[in-house]
Design an enzyme around this catalytic site. Structure first.
Site, PDB file in Angstrom:
ATOM      1  N   THR A  80      19.585  42.685  87.610  1.00 32.90           N
ATOM      2  CA  THR A  80      19.257  41.435  88.307  1.00 32.90           C
ATOM      3  C   THR A  80      19.901  40.245  87.612  1.00 32.90           C
ATOM      4  OG1 THR A  80      17.154  41.118  87.102  1.00 32.90           O
ATOM      5  CG2 THR A  80      17.060  42.332  89.193  1.00 32.90           C
ATOM      6  N   LYS A  81      19.978  40.275  86.292  1.00 31.42           N
ATOM      7  CA  LYS A  81      20.598  39.162  85.582  1.00 31.42           C
ATOM      8  C   LYS A  81      22.117  39.143  85.800  1.00 31.42           C
ATOM      9  CE  LYS A  81      17.175  36.979  83.668  1.00 31.42           C
ATOM     10  NZ  LYS A  81      16.919  35.552  83.949  1.00 31.42           N
ATOM     11  N   LEU A  89      17.002  47.756  85.657  1.00 34.64           N
ATOM     12  CA  LEU A  89      17.007  46.841  86.792  1.00 34.64           C
ATOM     13  C   LEU A  89      16.962  45.396  86.308  1.00 34.64           C
ATOM     14  CD1 LEU A  89      16.992  46.439  89.842  1.00 34.64           C
ATOM     15  CD2 LEU A  89      14.497  46.539  89.768  1.00 34.64           C
ATOM     16  N   TYR A  90      16.242  45.137  85.220  1.00 37.71           N
ATOM     17  CA  TYR A  90      16.220  43.782  84.662  1.00 37.71           C
ATOM     18  C   TYR A  90      17.643  43.302  84.380  1.00 37.71           C
ATOM     19  CZ  TYR A  90      15.776  40.142  81.104  1.00 37.71           C
ATOM     20  OH  TYR A  90      15.902  38.984  80.377  1.00 37.71           O
ATOM     21  N   ALA A  91      18.422  44.125  83.678  1.00 36.04           N
ATOM     22  CA  ALA A  91      19.805  43.753  83.368  1.00 36.04           C
ATOM     23  C   ALA A  91      20.625  43.599  84.643  1.00 36.04           C
ATOM     24  CB  ALA A  91      20.429  44.799  82.454  1.00 36.04           C
TER      25      ALA A  91
END
Length: 363
Positions: free
Chosen positions: A162-163, A158-160
């Site tokens: 969102t970016k 999810l981090y990737a």
């Protein structure tokens, strides 16, 4: 490349964080005026964040607002008061593995928070908006080195995701509202004042304390380790490399095409890798820490973690062509500088009884 003809007013989100602190300090030392914006969240020991801000406050050109990105009225008020020439958006919920535990934090900070920064830029129209992305957007790509022309359609966390969404959101705002925007993709940044959840910090602490360090994928990992001073220097140069609007890309306007440029055909927007252009074996990185600390690590080998990739490696040719610069600090030199800082910070922390739950200075 357009240059700013006077000291800049720069609004930086995340100045109590690792990279934001270093960038703010660099700009202040050059004589620019910096207003920081940081929520000082407790993702890791906030005393380390307070210490970074305290050092920045020693510069007369620094001021800061302590509030969350999700608080749009506070963000708008701080940015309006600062009247920035440049906005650098670095604040985010970081960490690949933590996104598996607390995904909501990434939605709040990285999506809603970034939307608020874009809204502020839409209103204030800075001469340049620069925003942090990550090498994690390359996700399941297997072709190395990673270059900006590759697809980024397969994020693994999810981090990737969102970016990747931040890049798309920024492009839409650049197209609709005309704010020149540069996205930069970081590759495994390390160095003094780093985050306690990052590998170099955890490995150094574990080796000094004699506790096992966790090595994923049994050490069969490669990373493009980028020293923080190199990263900050690249950002500083990119501030001057303002993406032109499509209608301004003419020889009469002084524009010359750059090989491999990622300029959007529909907006003053581009994306640039910032890395060391080299992949280093994780076990070699551990051995460099052992050599600097002077003792071996107790190694606990573990399988690959969900969301991890076996290797990252940046093609930074576009950065070099745009700025004339390529990061170059050898990882052993960067590790040595970090360990020296770590020991000095431990001495300060012990003197001030500043042993946080995430920053244990026992040696």
């Amino acid at each position: 490349m357009p240059a700013f003809d006077r000291p800049m007013r720069v609004f930086i989100t995340g100045t109590a964080g690792f990279i934001g602190f270093h960038l703010a300090r660099r700009l202040l030392e050059e004589g620019h005026v910096v207003h920081g914006y940081d929520g000082l969240t407790d993702y890791y020991d906030v005393r380390l964040k307070h210490r970074r801000h305290a050092l920045l406050r020693e510069h007369p050109g620094f001021s800061a607002t302590e509030a969350m990105l999700e608080d749009l009225p506070a963000l708008e008020a701080a940015a309006r008061a600062a009247q920035p020439d440049v906005i650098v958006h670095l604040a985010a919920q970081a960490g690949v593995r933590y996104s598996l535990e607390n995904p909501r934090a990434y939605v709040d900070a990285n999506l809603i928070g970034t939307f608020h920064v874009l809204e502020v830029a839409r209103e204030l129209k800075p001469r340049h908006l620069l925003m942090a992305s990550t090498s994690s957007v390359y996700g399941a790509n297997e072709a190395l080195p990673f270059d900006e022309q590759q697809k980024t359609d397969w994020p693994l966390t999810l981090y990737a995701a969102t970016k990747k969404a931040n890049e798309a959101m920024a492009h839409a705002w650049a197209h609709i509202h005309g704010v020149p925007t540069t996205m930069f993709r970081f590759f495994t940044v390390y160095g003094p004042w780093g985050r306690p959840d990052m590998a170099l910090f955890k490995f150094t602490r574990g080796i000094l304390e004699g506790t096992p360090i966790e090595i994923y994928n049994h050490g069969d990992m490669w990373r493009d380790f980028t020293y923080v001073d190199d990263l900050v220097h690249a950002i500083r140069l990119l501030i001057e490399a303002v993406p032109p609007a499509p209608e301004a890309r003419t020889p009469e306007a002084g524009w010359q095409p750059v090989e491999g440029d990622t300029l959007s055909p529909a907006a003053p927007w581009r994306v640039v890798n910032i890395g060391n252009s080299d992949k280093v074996r994780l076990l070699d990185f551990v051995e460099a820490i052992e050599a600097e600390v002077g003792r071996p690590a107790q190694r606990r080998h573990l399988p690959m973690q969900a969301g991890d990739v076996p290797a990252t490696w940046a093609d930074c040719g576009l950065l070099k062509r745009l700025t004339g610069y390529a990061p170059r600090t050898p990882f052993r030199e960067g590790v040595a500088r970090f360990v020296r800082w770590y020991l000095s910070y431990c001495e300060w922390a012990l003197r001030t009884q500043c042993n946080g739950r995430d920053f244990d200075c026992d040696r």
